[in-house]
Design an enzyme around this catalytic site. Structure first.
Site, PDB file in Angstrom:
ATOM      1  N   GLU A 165      -0.663  -2.036   5.800  1.00  0.00           N
ATOM      2  CA  GLU A 165       0.330  -1.172   5.634  1.00  0.00           C
ATOM      3  C   GLU A 165       0.030   0.049   4.793  1.00  0.00           C
ATOM      4  O   GLU A 165      -1.115  -0.125   4.322  1.00  0.00           O
ATOM      5  CB  GLU A 165       1.618  -1.859   4.974  1.00  0.00           C
ATOM      6  CG  GLU A 165       1.262  -2.642   3.532  1.00  0.00           C
ATOM      7  CD  GLU A 165       1.278  -1.364   2.481  1.00  0.00           C
ATOM      8  OE1 GLU A 165       1.822  -0.543   2.478  1.00  0.00           O
ATOM      9  OE2 GLU A 165       0.497  -1.797   1.411  1.00  0.00           O
TER      10      GLU A 165
ATOM     11  N   HIS B 180       5.480  -0.302   1.714  1.00  0.00           N
ATOM     12  CA  HIS B 180       6.225   0.516   0.812  1.00  0.00           C
ATOM     13  C   HIS B 180       7.719   0.897   1.278  1.00  0.00           C
ATOM     14  O   HIS B 180       8.075   1.902   1.199  1.00  0.00           O
ATOM     15  CB  HIS B 180       5.282   1.731   0.366  1.00  0.00           C
ATOM     16  CG  HIS B 180       4.186   1.593  -0.253  1.00  0.00           C
ATOM     17  ND1 HIS B 180       3.055   0.888   0.028  1.00  0.00           N
ATOM     18  CD2 HIS B 180       3.815   1.818  -1.690  1.00  0.00           C
ATOM     19  CE1 HIS B 180       2.162   0.889  -0.754  1.00  0.00           C
ATOM     20  NE2 HIS B 180       2.392   1.374  -1.792  1.00  0.00           N
TER      21      HIS B 180
ATOM     22  N   SER C 122       0.820  -3.321  -2.738  1.00  0.00           N
ATOM     23  CA  SER C 122       0.115  -1.990  -2.989  1.00  0.00           C
ATOM     24  C   SER C 122      -1.419  -1.970  -3.625  1.00  0.00           C
ATOM     25  O   SER C 122      -2.239  -3.020  -3.124  1.00  0.00           O
ATOM     26  CB  SER C 122       1.098  -1.082  -3.981  1.00  0.00           C
ATOM     27  OG  SER C 122       0.530   0.350  -3.768  1.00  0.00           O
TER      28      SER C 122
END
Length: 324
Positions: free
Chosen positions: A205, A276, A104
């Site tokens: 992502e 995630h 992230s």
């Protein structure tokens, strides 16, 4: 295999303290010696302490001598401090065997560190979201983490979506693996912290981004010349995608992928178990990889990584964790 794991918070404040406690407990149950940074639970606005506090925590992680430095959670906060990160200390710690793991917001540190020093870090789990998941951590994620700490991990594999059955791509050798969260990565474009990678494998992502915003970011990377320079673009998981009923009229992630494929000569693969999501593999950002496919099955191999606390003279079986 007991390892020293140092947990610190470089980005957002920990919101779910119960998940954090579960994650720590799980790592201890796996037999590891867990050290929690003194500021791990700090709170300043939305951050785990102000910028100075978080920079100090990152320095302590670098000085910890731990086998693994693992982020408590992602969120937001690292792009704010890229000009001040202790790059030399981080690179030195990695050289001495500390593996830095996160995802992230951690994408910012990973790519900046690679751009500045060439050091390799791991895109992988966070303590709270992953090890502290309700109902227990994901088996594949844990197996991949175990591969990392035991020095056994040499690659990963996955199955492409059924709609990609006919996709053909030439095997890739000796390509740098890089990328991570698309939004964070795109925010680095045009800065000294964006890696200049030629003939790499770029994986991406994201979460809670509408497909049109994903497309806009991809177009920014494409128009900047980044995508055409790669050997392959690999889509991980794009979660929390909410199309607007009656308005998007079929415009979704498949539309975005198909348009990208049509506009690039570079192969675009999908289905990588990373993002995630609970089922995530660990990926060495900045490492040289080889990639090949048999039908829908993709194999991504990096071989032995130095500094993972293992003896390079031993021949280990290749460990592949397939997420179907």
């Amino acid at each position: 295999m007991t390892k020293h794991i140092y947990i610190y918070s470089p980005s957002s404040a920990i919101r779910d303290k119960a998940a954090f406690r579960r994650g720590v407990k799980r790592l201890k149950a796996l037999g590891h010696e867990v050290e929690i940074d003194e500021a791990a639970l700090s709170v300043h606005q939305r951050f785990a302490g102000d910028d100075v506090t978080r920079l100090a925590a990152i320095s302590r992680a670098a000085a910890s001598g731990a086998d693994v430095a693992l982020i408590a959670r992602g969120g937001y906060g690292l792009t704010r401090i890229l000009d001040s990160l202790p790059y030399k200390a981080l690179a030195k710690a990695i050289e001495k065997g500390t593996e830095f793991v996160g995802c992230s917001d951690f994408t910012a540190l990973q790519n900046a560190l690679f751009a500045k020093t060439g050091a390799t870090t791991w895109a992988g789990p966070a303590v709270g979201e992953d090890f502290g998941a309700e109902g227990g951590p994901d088996d594949i994620m844990e197996a991949c983490f175990d591969d990392l700490v035991s020095g056994q991990g040499e690659g990963t594999g996955w199955r492409m979506p059924a709609r990609d059955t006919e996709l053909k791509f030439k095997p890739v050798q000796d390509a740098v693996l890089w990328g991570g969260n698309l939004c964070v990565l795109t925010s680095l474009l045009g800065t000294p912290y964006f890696p200049v990678v030629e003939k790499g494998v770029l994986f991406i992502e994201d979460t809670n981004e509408h497909p049109y915003r994903v497309e806009r970011m991809l177009d920014q990377l494409k128009l900047a010349g980044v995508l055409a320079r790669q050997r392959a673009i690999v889509f991980g998981q794009f979660t929390g995608v909410r199309k607007v009923a009656g308005y998007d009229r079929g415009f979704g992630m498949n539309t975005v992928i198909d348009r990208l494929r049509a506009s690039l000569k570079v192969p675009v693969l999908a289905g990588l178990p990373f993002g995630h999501v609970q089922t995530k593999v660990l990926l060495p950002v900045g490492a040289k990889v080889a990639m090949a496919a048999e039908g829908r099955d993709v194999f991504l191999v990096w071989g032995h990584r130095h500094g993972a606390g293992h003896d390079d003279h031993h021949d280990h079986d290749h460990h592949h964790h397939h997420a179907h």
